[in-house]
Design a protein around this motif. Structure first.
Motif, PDB file in Angstrom:
ATOM      1  N   ASP A  63      36.983  58.276  36.200  1.00 19.16           N
ATOM      2  CA  ASP A  63      37.441  57.918  34.864  1.00 19.16           C
ATOM      3  C   ASP A  63      36.238  57.539  34.013  1.00 19.16           C
ATOM      4  O   ASP A  63      35.090  57.602  34.456  1.00 19.16           O
ATOM      5  CB  ASP A  63      38.435  56.758  34.933  1.00 19.16           C
ATOM      6  CG  ASP A  63      39.700  57.137  35.691  1.00 19.16           C
ATOM      7  OD1 ASP A  63      40.141  58.287  35.534  1.00 19.16           O
ATOM      8  OD2 ASP A  63      40.229  56.296  36.436  1.00 19.16           O
ATOM      9  N   ASP A  64      36.501  57.087  32.799  1.00 17.28           N
ATOM     10  CA  ASP A  64      35.421  56.710  31.893  1.00 17.28           C
ATOM     11  C   ASP A  64      35.019  55.245  32.019  1.00 17.28           C
ATOM     12  O   ASP A  64      34.092  54.805  31.330  1.00 17.28           O
ATOM     13  CB  ASP A  64      35.828  56.989  30.439  1.00 17.28           C
ATOM     14  CG  ASP A  64      35.977  58.468  30.159  1.00 17.28           C
ATOM     15  OD1 ASP A  64      35.272  59.255  30.818  1.00 17.28           O
ATOM     16  OD2 ASP A  64      36.799  58.837  29.305  1.00 17.28           O
ATOM     17  N   LEU A  65      35.702  54.488  32.873  1.00 17.29           N
ATOM     18  CA  LEU A  65      35.446  53.058  32.944  1.00 17.29           C
ATOM     19  C   LEU A  65      35.603  52.555  34.374  1.00 17.29           C
ATOM     20  O   LEU A  65      36.547  52.934  35.081  1.00 17.29           O
ATOM     21  CB  LEU A  65      36.419  52.300  32.030  1.00 17.29           C
ATOM     22  CG  LEU A  65      36.364  50.772  32.064  1.00 17.29           C
ATOM     23  CD1 LEU A  65      35.033  50.273  31.513  1.00 17.29           C
ATOM     24  CD2 LEU A  65      37.529  50.184  31.268  1.00 17.29           C
ATOM     25  N   ALA A  66      34.679  51.709  34.804  1.00 13.55           N
ATOM     26  CA  ALA A  66      34.754  51.054  36.110  1.00 13.55           C
ATOM     27  C   ALA A  66      34.329  49.603  35.939  1.00 13.55           C
ATOM     28  O   ALA A  66      33.353  49.317  35.235  1.00 13.55           O
ATOM     29  CB  ALA A  66      33.852  51.754  37.119  1.00 13.55           C
ATOM     30  N   ARG A  67      35.082  48.694  36.558  1.00 11.87           N
ATOM     31  CA  ARG A  67      34.746  47.267  36.467  1.00 11.87           C
ATOM     32  C   ARG A  67      34.368  46.736  37.845  1.00 11.87           C
ATOM     33  O   ARG A  67      34.942  47.134  38.861  1.00 11.87           O
ATOM     34  CB  ARG A  67      35.922  46.481  35.890  1.00 11.87           C
ATOM     35  CG  ARG A  67      36.143  46.756  34.397  1.00 11.87           C
ATOM     36  CD  ARG A  67      37.053  45.729  33.755  1.00 11.87           C
ATOM     37  NE  ARG A  67      37.070  45.868  32.302  1.00 11.87           N
ATOM     38  CZ  ARG A  67      37.987  46.541  31.628  1.00 11.87           C
ATOM     39  NH1 ARG A  67      38.979  47.137  32.272  1.00 11.87           N
ATOM     40  NH2 ARG A  67      37.931  46.620  30.309  1.00 11.87           N
ATOM     41  N   LEU A  68      33.409  45.793  37.839  1.00 10.88           N
ATOM     42  CA  LEU A  68      32.907  45.186  39.063  1.00 10.88           C
ATOM     43  C   LEU A  68      33.172  43.692  39.018  1.00 10.88           C
ATOM     44  O   LEU A  68      32.923  43.043  37.996  1.00 10.88           O
ATOM     45  CB  LEU A  68      31.391  45.423  39.198  1.00 10.88           C
ATOM     46  CG  LEU A  68      30.877  46.842  38.923  1.00 10.88           C
ATOM     47  CD1 LEU A  68      29.355  46.875  39.005  1.00 10.88           C
ATOM     48  CD2 LEU A  68      31.494  47.836  39.894  1.00 10.88           C
ATOM     49  N   GLY A  69      33.686  43.135  40.116  1.00  6.14           N
ATOM     50  CA  GLY A  69      33.947  41.696  40.145  1.00  6.14           C
ATOM     51  C   GLY A  69      34.823  41.307  41.323  1.00  6.14           C
ATOM     52  O   GLY A  69      35.139  42.125  42.193  1.00  6.14           O
ATOM     53  N   ARG A  70      35.249  40.023  41.328  1.00  2.27           N
ATOM     54  CA  ARG A  70      36.093  39.521  42.416  1.00  2.27           C
ATOM     55  C   ARG A  70      37.574  39.753  42.173  1.00  2.27           C
ATOM     56  O   ARG A  70      38.379  39.661  43.099  1.00  2.27           O
ATOM     57  CB  ARG A  70      35.826  38.028  42.626  1.00  2.27           C
ATOM     58  CG  ARG A  70      34.468  37.734  43.254  1.00  2.27           C
ATOM     59  CD  ARG A  70      34.287  36.269  43.592  1.00  2.27           C
ATOM     60  NE  ARG A  70      34.212  35.446  42.386  1.00  2.27           N
ATOM     61  CZ  ARG A  70      35.192  34.663  41.940  1.00  2.27           C
ATOM     62  NH1 ARG A  70      36.340  34.594  42.590  1.00  2.27           N
ATOM     63  NH2 ARG A  70      35.017  33.943  40.846  1.00  2.27           N
ATOM     64  N   SER A  71      37.955  40.064  40.946  1.00  2.00           N
ATOM     65  CA  SER A  71      39.364  40.268  40.634  1.00  2.00           C
ATOM     66  C   SER A  71      39.903  41.522  41.327  1.00  2.00           C
ATOM     67  O   SER A  71      39.231  42.555  41.372  1.00  2.00           O
ATOM     68  CB  SER A  71      39.551  40.415  39.121  1.00  2.00           C
ATOM     69  OG  SER A  71      40.873  40.838  38.817  1.00  2.00           O
ATOM     70  N   PRO A  72      41.128  41.434  41.876  1.00  2.97           N
ATOM     71  CA  PRO A  72      41.736  42.606  42.521  1.00  2.97           C
ATOM     72  C   PRO A  72      41.928  43.778  41.564  1.00  2.97           C
ATOM     73  O   PRO A  72      42.128  44.906  42.014  1.00  2.97           O
ATOM     74  CB  PRO A  72      43.090  42.074  43.011  1.00  2.97           C
ATOM     75  CG  PRO A  72      42.926  40.596  43.086  1.00  2.97           C
ATOM     76  CD  PRO A  72      41.974  40.232  41.995  1.00  2.97           C
ATOM     77  N   GLU A  73      41.862  43.516  40.269  1.00  2.00           N
ATOM     78  CA  GLU A  73      42.049  44.577  39.287  1.00  2.00           C
ATOM     79  C   GLU A  73      40.785  45.407  39.070  1.00  2.00           C
ATOM     80  O   GLU A  73      40.829  46.443  38.400  1.00  2.00           O
ATOM     81  CB  GLU A  73      42.497  43.977  37.952  1.00  2.00           C
ATOM     82  CG  GLU A  73      43.831  43.237  38.035  1.00  2.00           C
ATOM     83  CD  GLU A  73      44.215  42.612  36.714  1.00  2.00           C
ATOM     84  OE1 GLU A  73      43.401  42.696  35.768  1.00  2.00           O
ATOM     85  OE2 GLU A  73      45.320  42.047  36.618  1.00  2.00           O
TER      86      GLU A  73
END
Length: 260
Positions: A19-29
């Motif tokens: 996709d055009d967007l990827a998020r990094l972090g501790r959130s399950p989302e």
């Protein structure tokens, strides 16, 4: 079509983004969810990677401990390339950007018009041991010690690598596949020995013989028209850090057969 492949170096967790967007972090989302001891410095939604006209851009989302690229703290946006290492917090998880690619609409249309058997490919292979990049094009790309190979591994002084060890060819569906060419010590893809042709993807590791050279698929596309990733002109210092990390993950093996 945008594509991004990330590997968390400590856990070997892989995230493939189409996709055009990827998020990094501790959130399950998040696209890549970080956990474990080192994730204590990671915010719920720590950073994001957006695909735009220039390529993949890394953006810190006002995290408490900052986002780093190749050891430097990010301010504003940072353009990513294959070989970069993302750090979430100064002591947090390290994520390697293994592969980036984009297929244009014109290239996709060319693919649909070309019969599978007539489709040539262009590849860029990174030798993890030497840092050397091999670029080759065609419907048959041979790997081995022989000078007749499209990817000649002339620096291989031992006999782990056969003269013509493996080859990349166009499969029945039109995809690029790798197959072993009756080598003495076998061909491995992502640490698994192959017994039949299997498709090749960006970021795959091709090992020629147990303990032999490891080639990472850095660039892959139809030819002509493929754009070799900017990493092919990047600094060796960054890739050396990834190479050392990956080397620790490679399995130990019994001594190879050197009789052939």
């Amino acid at each position: 079509m945008p594509y991004l492949k990330l590997i968390e170096l400590a856990t070997r967790d892989v995230a493939e983004v189409r996709d055009d967007l990827a998020r990094l972090g501790r959130s399950p989302e998040c696209t890549m969810v970080l956990s474990g001891e080192r994730a204590g410095v990671v915010s719920g939604v720590h950073a994001e990677i957006r695909h735009g006209v220039a390529g993949w851009l890394l953006i810190d989302l006002a995290s408490l401990n900052g986002t780093f690229v190749n050891g430097r703290r990010l301010t504003g946006e940072g353009l990513l390339k294959a070989g970069d290492v993302i750090g979430l917090g100064e002591t947090g998880p390290r994520i390697a950007v293994v592969a980036v690619a984009e297929q244009t609409t014109a290239e996709a249309q060319d693919d649909r018009r070309t019969p599978p058997g007539g489709r040539a490919y262009a590849v860029t292979l990174l030798d993890l041991a030497t840092g050397q990049r091999h670029e080759a094009r065609g419907i048959r790309i041979r790997l081995g010690r022989g000078r007749e190979c499209e990817v000649p591994l002339l620096d291989s002084s031992d006999r782990i690598v056969s003269r013509i060890h493996a080859e990349l060819t166009v499969g029945p569906t039109g995809a690029l596949v790798v197959c072993d060419v009756e080598s003495s010590n076998g061909t491995f893809v992502n640490d698994k020995r192959i017994t039949e042709p299997i498709p090749v993807r960006l970021g795959d590791r091709i090992m020629l013989g147990a303990g032999g050279p490891v080639l990472v698929v850095e660039g892959l596309g139809t030819s002509p028209g493929i754009r070799v990733p900017a990493a092919a002109r990047g600094r060796k210092g960054v890739l050396a850090r990834i190479r050392d990390a990956v080397a620790k993950l490679l399995p130990s093996s019994a001594p190879p057969d050197t009789t052939r």
